[in-house]
Design an enzyme around this catalytic site. Structure first.
Site, PDB file in Angstrom:
ATOM      1  N   THR A 124       2.650   3.945  15.690  1.00  0.00           N
ATOM      2  CA  THR A 124       2.370   2.699  14.973  1.00  0.00           C
ATOM      3  C   THR A 124       2.942   2.731  13.549  1.00  0.00           C
ATOM      4  O   THR A 124       2.392   2.129  12.644  1.00  0.00           O
ATOM      5  CB  THR A 124       0.850   2.380  14.960  1.00  0.00           C
ATOM      6  OG1 THR A 124       0.159   3.426  14.260  1.00  0.00           O
ATOM      7  CG2 THR A 124       0.289   2.307  16.359  1.00  0.00           C
TER       8      THR A 124
ATOM      9  N   GLU B 149       0.854  -1.195   0.000  1.00  0.00           N
ATOM     10  CA  GLU B 149       0.000   0.000   0.000  1.00  0.00           C
ATOM     11  C   GLU B 149       0.885   1.238   0.000  1.00  0.00           C
ATOM     12  O   GLU B 149       0.419   2.348   0.235  1.00  0.00           O
ATOM     13  CB  GLU B 149      -1.001  -0.017   1.151  1.00  0.00           C
ATOM     14  CG  GLU B 149      -0.422  -0.332   2.499  1.00  0.00           C
ATOM     15  CD  GLU B 149      -1.489  -0.517   3.574  1.00  0.00           C
ATOM     16  OE1 GLU B 149      -2.293   0.401   3.758  1.00  0.00           O
ATOM     17  OE2 GLU B 149      -1.488  -1.576   4.221  1.00  0.00           O
TER      18      GLU B 149
ATOM     19  N   HIS C 297      -2.739  -9.971  12.130  1.00  0.00           N
ATOM     20  CA  HIS C 297      -2.162  -8.775  11.533  1.00  0.00           C
ATOM     21  C   HIS C 297      -1.880  -7.826  12.702  1.00  0.00           C
ATOM     22  O   HIS C 297      -2.761  -7.583  13.523  1.00  0.00           O
ATOM     23  CB  HIS C 297      -3.168  -8.157  10.555  1.00  0.00           C
ATOM     24  CG  HIS C 297      -2.839  -6.750  10.178  1.00  0.00           C
ATOM     25  ND1 HIS C 297      -1.590  -6.401   9.707  1.00  0.00           N
ATOM     26  CD2 HIS C 297      -3.561  -5.600  10.231  1.00  0.00           C
ATOM     27  CE1 HIS C 297      -1.577  -5.102   9.475  1.00  0.00           C
ATOM     28  NE2 HIS C 297      -2.752  -4.588   9.792  1.00  0.00           N
TER      29      HIS C 297
ATOM     30  N   CYS D  15      -3.708  -3.711   4.377  1.00  0.00           N
ATOM     31  CA  CYS D  15      -2.775  -4.700   4.940  1.00  0.00           C
ATOM     32  C   CYS D  15      -3.172  -6.138   4.628  1.00  0.00           C
ATOM     33  O   CYS D  15      -2.467  -7.074   5.009  1.00  0.00           O
ATOM     34  CB  CYS D  15      -2.659  -4.492   6.444  1.00  0.00           C
ATOM     35  SG  CYS D  15      -2.111  -2.836   6.854  1.00  0.00           S
TER      36      CYS D  15
ATOM     37  N   LYS E 268      -5.639  -7.466  22.097  1.00  0.00           N
ATOM     38  CA  LYS E 268      -7.031  -7.151  22.453  1.00  0.00           C
ATOM     39  C   LYS E 268      -7.989  -8.167  21.824  1.00  0.00           C
ATOM     40  O   LYS E 268      -8.908  -8.646  22.478  1.00  0.00           O
ATOM     41  CB  LYS E 268      -7.421  -5.761  21.909  1.00  0.00           C
ATOM     42  CG  LYS E 268      -6.976  -4.595  22.759  1.00  0.00           C
ATOM     43  CD  LYS E 268      -7.370  -3.306  22.026  1.00  0.00           C
ATOM     44  CE  LYS E 268      -6.809  -2.112  22.722  1.00  0.00           C
ATOM     45  NZ  LYS E 268      -7.845  -1.176  23.155  1.00  0.00           N
TER      46      LYS E 268
ATOM     47  N   SER F   7      -7.734  -2.668   6.383  1.00  0.00           N
ATOM     48  CA  SER F   7      -8.750  -1.636   6.586  1.00  0.00           C
ATOM     49  C   SER F   7      -9.452  -1.344   5.276  1.00  0.00           C
ATOM     50  O   SER F   7      -8.876  -1.463   4.194  1.00  0.00           O
ATOM     51  CB  SER F   7      -8.096  -0.358   7.098  1.00  0.00           C
ATOM     52  OG  SER F   7      -7.618  -0.564   8.393  1.00  0.00           O
TER      53      SER F   7
END
Ligand code: COA
Length: 389
Positions: free
Chosen positions: A152, A79, A233, A111, A242, A308
């Site tokens: 990030t 990307e 990922h 991604c 999480k 995304s």
């Protein structure tokens, strides 16, 4: 016929910033970055590295002359591509000396796209069992200085060869996938940095994982006890943690402990390299298979790929007998160990020192970049690369 990952390598640029230094410079507690986000070091790409050179550097560590002859398909997932029209894989084809009778394309869906590459490769090998496919996931993640997403960022590439009778991991036939239009992360054509709705992107990612894991379990009848590890990922390692924590909340203690322990091993490379977008899931796979003391042939690994926008997929692989003999662990350890820590001021200077856009010709000084493949500039609007080692 078993089809899967026959070889896998990766490359990160030679510089990084300690995230605790970045935290101090940004006026936040270092634990926010090291624990709250789960990132320890952030790779910084010099101007002489782009998605193409990073990928060439990753691939050259794993390919033999025999592979280069057998590969008849190069799938480049990125990307942060360098051309709206020409596929980055055409440069790779030349730089690495791949068989001329090969397809070479670039694929995009944030991604997720290296997984699209892997699944396309499986189909190609099913139809052409004697060929091999080179899949590349290569990116430089840029959100911008002083933004919430800055921590990030990262840079690097993963390269893997897909073949029949794979020597590392066989991909199982069943997978589940889904698409849902969402503006959680995107980068318009005019922007050098990504736009992100950070909290929304986390919710979207976790919802995709929950939905796909449940669908996979309904489709296959498999349970958490059937997985040695669940891999994610990892734009930042806390994001995967999480999702995993939610999945193991009601699990028995043995499953919870095993999956959390193995996640810890699988996040190591990602925590010290940062976000490499398309290659991130496969970097996590490498981290697990190169660093686990308990992983054995026959163990099943679940992989959650997410891009995304949004597309996600959950699929599985089974480790092959003797996989340990076909890894490049020492090469990767040495590369990571030999990297150079830079100050936040130097990182900011490198971040702002961009290659000119739209200039007919320019040269980039590559003398301080130890990477074998480097981007040397543009001549008459044509990008130039060099193999300097
Ligand atoms: N010690 C330990 N943890 C701390 C802390 C401290 N001193 N200070 C804060 N934290 C924790 C917070 O509790 C939070 O944890 P939680 O997520 O478990 O609730 C975490 O650190 C992040 O803090 P938060 O205030 O939510 O961070 P932020 O507003 O700066 O944004 C992101 C964080 C991740 C949303 C932002 O970096 C971002 O948008 N990144 C890009 C996301 C992305 O890559 N999306 C693409 C998706 S595929």
């Amino acid at each position: 016929m078993k089809i899967g990952i026959d070889k896998i390598g990766f490359f990160a640029p030679h510089m990084y910033v300690e995230t605790s230094d970045l935290a101090v410079a940004r006026g936040v507690e270092p634990e926010k970055f090291t624990i709250g986000i789960g990132q320890e070091r952030m790779a910084v790409a010099p101007k002489s590295q782009d998605a193409v050179s990073l990928a060439a550097n990753a691939a050259q560590t794993i390919l033999t002359d025999e592979d280069k002859q057998a590969i008849d398909y190069i799938i480049f997932a990125t990307e942060t591509g360098v051309d709206h029209s020409k596929a980055a894989s055409t440069y790779i084809h030349d730089l690495l000396g791949i068989n001329p009778y090969a397809r070479a394309v670039e694929v995009k869906q944030a991604c997720y796209s290296a997984t699209a590459g892997l699944q396309t490769a499986r189909g190609h090998i099913a139809l052409n069992p004697d060929s091999k496919v080179l899949v590349l996931g290569s990116d430089i993640s840029r959100y911008g200085l002083n933004t919430a997403g800055e921590i990030t960022q990262g840079a690097g590439a993963v390269a893997f060869v897909v073949a029949k009778d794979p020597r590392v991991m066989a991909i199982e036939p069943t997978s589940v996938y889904k698409t849902e239009e969402a503006m959680d992360f995107w980068r318009p054509l005019y922007s050098e940095t990504a736009f992100v709705q950070g909290k929304f992107s986390v919710d979207q990612y976790i919802n995709f994982f929950d939905d796909l894991l449940q669908r996979y379990q309904e489709k296959t009848g498999l349970h958490l006890s059937d997985f040695h590890a669940l891999l994610f990922h990892l734009p930042y390692t806390k994001m995967g943690l999480k999702a995993l924590r939610a999945a193991v909340e009601d699990a028995n203690e043995a499953d919870r402990e095993r999956l959390l322990n193995n996640f810890n091993i699988s996040k190591h490379y990602n925590a010290i390299v940062g976000n490499i977008y398309t290659g991130s899931l496969y970097l996590s796979l490498l981290s697990l298979i190169e660093n686990s003391q308990t992983l054995q042939a026959g163990d099943r690994i679940g992989l959650f790929s997410y891009g995304s926008g949004s597309v996600g997929e959950f699929f599985t692989g089974v480790m092959v007998t003797g996989f340990q003999d076909h890894l490049n662990t020492a090469t990767h350890e040495t590369m990571l160990k030999n990297r150079q820590a830079i100050s936040v001021a130097d990182y900011e200077a490198i971040f702002n020192d961009k290659a000119p856009v739209g200039q007919v010709s320019f040269e980039i000084d590559t003398t301080t970049d130890p990477a074998p493949f480097v981007f040397t500039g543009v001549k008459d609007h044509m990008r130039q690369y060099k193999h300097q080692a």
